[in-house]
Write a protein that holds these residues in place. Sequence first.
Motif, mmCIF file in Angstrom:
data_model
loop_
_atom_site.group_PDB
_atom_site.id
_atom_site.type_symbol
_atom_site.label_atom_id
_atom_site.label_comp_id
_atom_site.label_asym_id
_atom_site.label_seq_id
_atom_site.Cartn_x
_atom_site.Cartn_y
_atom_site.Cartn_z
ATOM 1 N N ALA A 38 0.885 -1.184 0.023
ATOM 2 C CA ALA A 38 -0.016 0.172 0.211
ATOM 3 C C ALA A 38 1.063 1.430 0.048
ATOM 4 O O ALA A 38 0.299 2.324 0.248
ATOM 5 N N ASP A 39 2.352 1.165 -0.297
ATOM 6 C CA ASP A 39 2.990 2.274 -0.104
ATOM 7 C C ASP A 39 3.743 2.242 -1.617
ATOM 8 O O ASP A 39 3.969 1.541 -2.247
ATOM 9 N N VAL A 40 4.388 3.444 -1.296
ATOM 10 C CA VAL A 40 5.337 3.925 -2.543
ATOM 11 C C VAL A 40 6.830 4.327 -2.166
ATOM 12 O O VAL A 40 6.762 5.151 -1.079
ATOM 13 N N GLU A 41 7.584 3.399 -2.531
ATOM 14 C CA GLU A 41 8.943 3.605 -1.872
ATOM 15 C C GLU A 41 9.736 4.699 -2.821
ATOM 16 O O GLU A 41 9.736 4.390 -4.077
ATOM 17 N N PHE A 42 10.298 5.693 -2.418
ATOM 18 C CA PHE A 42 11.226 6.603 -3.122
ATOM 19 C C PHE A 42 12.620 6.825 -2.640
ATOM 20 O O PHE A 42 12.864 6.467 -1.432
ATOM 21 N N GLU A 43 13.499 6.860 -3.725
ATOM 22 C CA GLU A 43 14.920 6.954 -3.274
ATOM 23 C C GLU A 43 15.349 8.056 -4.106
ATOM 24 O O GLU A 43 14.842 8.468 -5.371
ATOM 25 N N LEU A 44 16.022 9.258 -3.388
ATOM 26 C CA LEU A 44 16.503 10.629 -3.952
ATOM 27 C C LEU A 44 17.853 10.692 -3.504
ATOM 28 O O LEU A 44 18.491 10.204 -2.593
ATOM 29 N N SER A 45 18.559 11.178 -4.603
ATOM 30 C CA SER A 45 20.060 11.421 -4.274
ATOM 31 C C SER A 45 20.263 12.665 -5.059
ATOM 32 O O SER A 45 19.997 12.809 -6.389
ATOM 33 N N VAL A 55 20.301 13.168 8.071
ATOM 34 C CA VAL A 55 19.480 13.314 6.753
ATOM 35 C C VAL A 55 18.158 12.954 7.230
ATOM 36 O O VAL A 55 17.908 12.067 7.550
ATOM 37 N N ARG A 56 17.179 14.150 7.337
ATOM 38 C CA ARG A 56 15.812 13.922 7.807
ATOM 39 C C ARG A 56 14.763 14.081 6.627
ATOM 40 O O ARG A 56 15.245 14.862 5.653
ATOM 41 N N ILE A 57 13.702 13.565 6.538
ATOM 42 C CA ILE A 57 12.784 13.368 5.672
ATOM 43 C C ILE A 57 11.782 14.547 6.256
ATOM 44 O O ILE A 57 11.098 14.178 7.051
ATOM 45 N N GLN A 58 11.437 15.577 5.339
ATOM 46 C CA GLN A 58 10.571 16.627 5.516
ATOM 47 C C GLN A 58 9.343 16.882 4.631
ATOM 48 O O GLN A 58 9.590 16.289 3.493
ATOM 49 N N HIS A 59 8.337 17.135 5.115
ATOM 50 C CA HIS A 59 7.109 17.295 4.142
ATOM 51 C C HIS A 59 6.750 18.819 3.957
ATOM 52 O O HIS A 59 6.679 19.600 4.973
ATOM 53 N N GLU A 93 12.017 5.878 7.105
ATOM 54 C CA GLU A 93 13.070 6.927 6.406
ATOM 55 C C GLU A 93 14.509 6.595 6.837
ATOM 56 O O GLU A 93 14.580 6.053 7.841
ATOM 57 N N GLU A 94 15.374 6.528 5.886
ATOM 58 C CA GLU A 94 16.558 6.560 6.045
ATOM 59 C C GLU A 94 17.370 7.622 5.045
ATOM 60 O O GLU A 94 17.060 7.714 3.918
ATOM 61 N N ARG A 96 5.678 6.315 1.336
ATOM 62 C CA ARG A 96 4.414 7.235 1.862
ATOM 63 C C ARG A 96 3.431 6.260 1.203
ATOM 64 O O ARG A 96 3.538 5.419 0.262
ATOM 65 N N PRO A 97 2.079 6.396 1.792
ATOM 66 C CA PRO A 97 0.925 5.663 1.318
ATOM 67 C C PRO A 97 0.577 6.183 -0.081
ATOM 68 O O PRO A 97 0.706 7.423 -0.351
#
Length: 230
Positions: free
Chosen positions: A67-74, A107-111, A130-131, A145-146
């Motif tokens: 039920a989620d989508v995993e995102f990877e950013l760099s 490294v923090r994940i913010q909205h 989050e990581e 995130r859902p």
Amino acid sequence: FLFLVFFLVMIYSDYTGYPFPTAPPVDPFAKIRVDDCGKTKGCFRYGKPGCNAETCDYFLSYRRIGADVEFELSADTDGWVAVGFSSDKKMGGDDVMACVHDDNGRVRIQHFYNVGQWAKEIQRNPARDEEGVFENNRVTCRFKRPVYVPREETIVDLHLSWYYLFAWGPAIQGSITRHDIDSPPVSEHVVSIYKYEDIFMPSAAYQTFSSPFCLLLIVALTFYLLMGTP
């Protein structure tokens, strides 16, 4: 009495040669796999042709997990890297997820929610698991995130398709500042989480020979050289 017990345990530990158990090490950040791009996850790469998650100016991947989508950013930055979900290709009224490198090295994940050209942090953060890591002057992160969320202005429903806005830039004391380039890249079409593509977008340094004028100039020069002079 407790001190005596502790003292005897210390002696026993030293005598037997077996140290006290220590906390298990923290798992290192798993590197982003690019060979899965276009197969089991969708990817966007911005930068030099052939770049990967460790060499692109900007990199993003997405994949569905239940039920989620995993995102990877760099991104090549010491500050922050983000993706925005927009109904058009312009900044404003967008749901934004950002990975921010703070002064403590975390490294923090913010909205955020874009109000015009300004990003406002939203306390309700849909991210989980989050990581993130800051290495080799790059901010890299991974989170989920859902797919479905209750109707809310600041959090879009990823079941629907959106334009993806890609941005990165410096941070001051853990707060994001203006992005690195004046016109950050945007997906050419709306993105569906149900379709995995591997899309490359050349950065400005590699777009020189793709403009119509340059192509016309190259064709004219080639024709001249082939024809020669009498």
